[in-house]
Design a protein around this motif. Structure first.
Motif, PDB file in Angstrom:
ATOM      1  N   GLN A  27       0.819  -1.209   0.000  1.00  0.00           N
ATOM      2  CA  GLN A  27       0.000   0.000   0.000  1.00  0.00           C
ATOM      3  C   GLN A  27       0.856   1.263   0.000  1.00  0.00           C
ATOM      4  O   GLN A  27       0.522   2.266   0.636  1.00  0.00           O
ATOM      5  CB  GLN A  27      -0.983  -0.002   1.169  1.00  0.00           C
ATOM      6  CG  GLN A  27      -1.997  -1.112   1.052  1.00  0.00           C
ATOM      7  CD  GLN A  27      -3.166  -0.937   1.991  1.00  0.00           C
ATOM      8  OE1 GLN A  27      -3.295   0.043   2.688  1.00  0.00           O
ATOM      9  NE2 GLN A  27      -4.043  -1.917   1.983  1.00  0.00           N
ATOM     10  N   ARG A  30      -0.892   4.687  -1.062  1.00  0.00           N
ATOM     11  CA  ARG A  30      -1.768   5.222  -0.011  1.00  0.00           C
ATOM     12  C   ARG A  30      -0.942   5.817   1.125  1.00  0.00           C
ATOM     13  O   ARG A  30      -1.226   6.911   1.618  1.00  0.00           O
ATOM     14  CB  ARG A  30      -2.683   4.127   0.540  1.00  0.00           C
ATOM     15  CG  ARG A  30      -3.649   4.641   1.621  1.00  0.00           C
ATOM     16  CD  ARG A  30      -4.485   3.525   2.220  1.00  0.00           C
ATOM     17  NE  ARG A  30      -3.720   2.655   3.075  1.00  0.00           N
ATOM     18  CZ  ARG A  30      -3.465   2.909   4.367  1.00  0.00           C
ATOM     19  NH1 ARG A  30      -3.886   4.006   4.925  1.00  0.00           N
ATOM     20  NH2 ARG A  30      -2.774   2.052   5.082  1.00  0.00           N
ATOM     21  N   ASP A 106      -7.810   7.915   4.522  1.00  0.00           N
ATOM     22  CA  ASP A 106      -6.671   7.050   4.209  1.00  0.00           C
ATOM     23  C   ASP A 106      -5.517   7.274   5.178  1.00  0.00           C
ATOM     24  O   ASP A 106      -4.366   7.039   4.854  1.00  0.00           O
ATOM     25  CB  ASP A 106      -6.189   7.287   2.774  1.00  0.00           C
ATOM     26  CG  ASP A 106      -7.057   6.574   1.757  1.00  0.00           C
ATOM     27  OD1 ASP A 106      -7.824   5.675   2.148  1.00  0.00           O
ATOM     28  OD2 ASP A 106      -6.959   6.911   0.567  1.00  0.00           O
TER      29      ASP A 106
END
Length: 142
Positions: A27, A30, A106
């Protein structure tokens, strides 16, 4: 020589794809977005969710995912479930979160690190270096 050149091109392509896949799996996009603006807040753990999964060896594993709530710089209250951190706060505990103004949901409790910021580049660079070394060896072996 042609075999070495073809090998090099294919191996560098594999290194680039591996770097992209690892970055996506971890990730990276993000997390980098959450760290980019340097915005932080104190979040409070408002609930814990426990998840039972199976380990690669077949045994049971328990993962706890905290739901954290914080206020953004502009006063909005944001609640999100942290799934990427090894941090497991108790109910009511406060932790520092990193977030971006565009998408505060996020947010993450993971602190910025060189490895996560540059994982894609590091994997691609290392793979390309080994591809070059291997291609030179292939070209020099009679």
């Amino acid at each position: 020589m042609i075999v070495a050149a073809v090998y090099f091109v294919v191996a560098v392509g594999a290194a680039v794809m591996s770097g992209k896949n690892l970055d996506r799996h971890l990730q990276g996009p993000r997390l980098r977005a959450a760290w980019a603006e340097g915005l932080t807040a104190e979040a409070r753990c408002v609930s814990l969710r426990t998840e039972e999964v199976q380990s690669p060896e077949g045994g049971p594993l328990t993962h706890t995912h905290p739901t954290l709530e914080f206020r953004t710089a502009d006063g909005h209250t944001v609640s999100f479930e942290e799934r990427q951190s090894r941090l497991t706060p108790a109910l009511g505990d406060s932790v520092t979160v990193y977030y971006g103004a565009e998408n505060p949901k996020d947010a993450t409790t993971r602190a910025p690190s060189f490895g996560m910021r540059h994982a894609r580049t590091l994997i691609t660079g290392a793979g390309s270096f080994f591809a070059l070394v291997s291609a030179v060896i292939i070209a020099l072996v009679p």
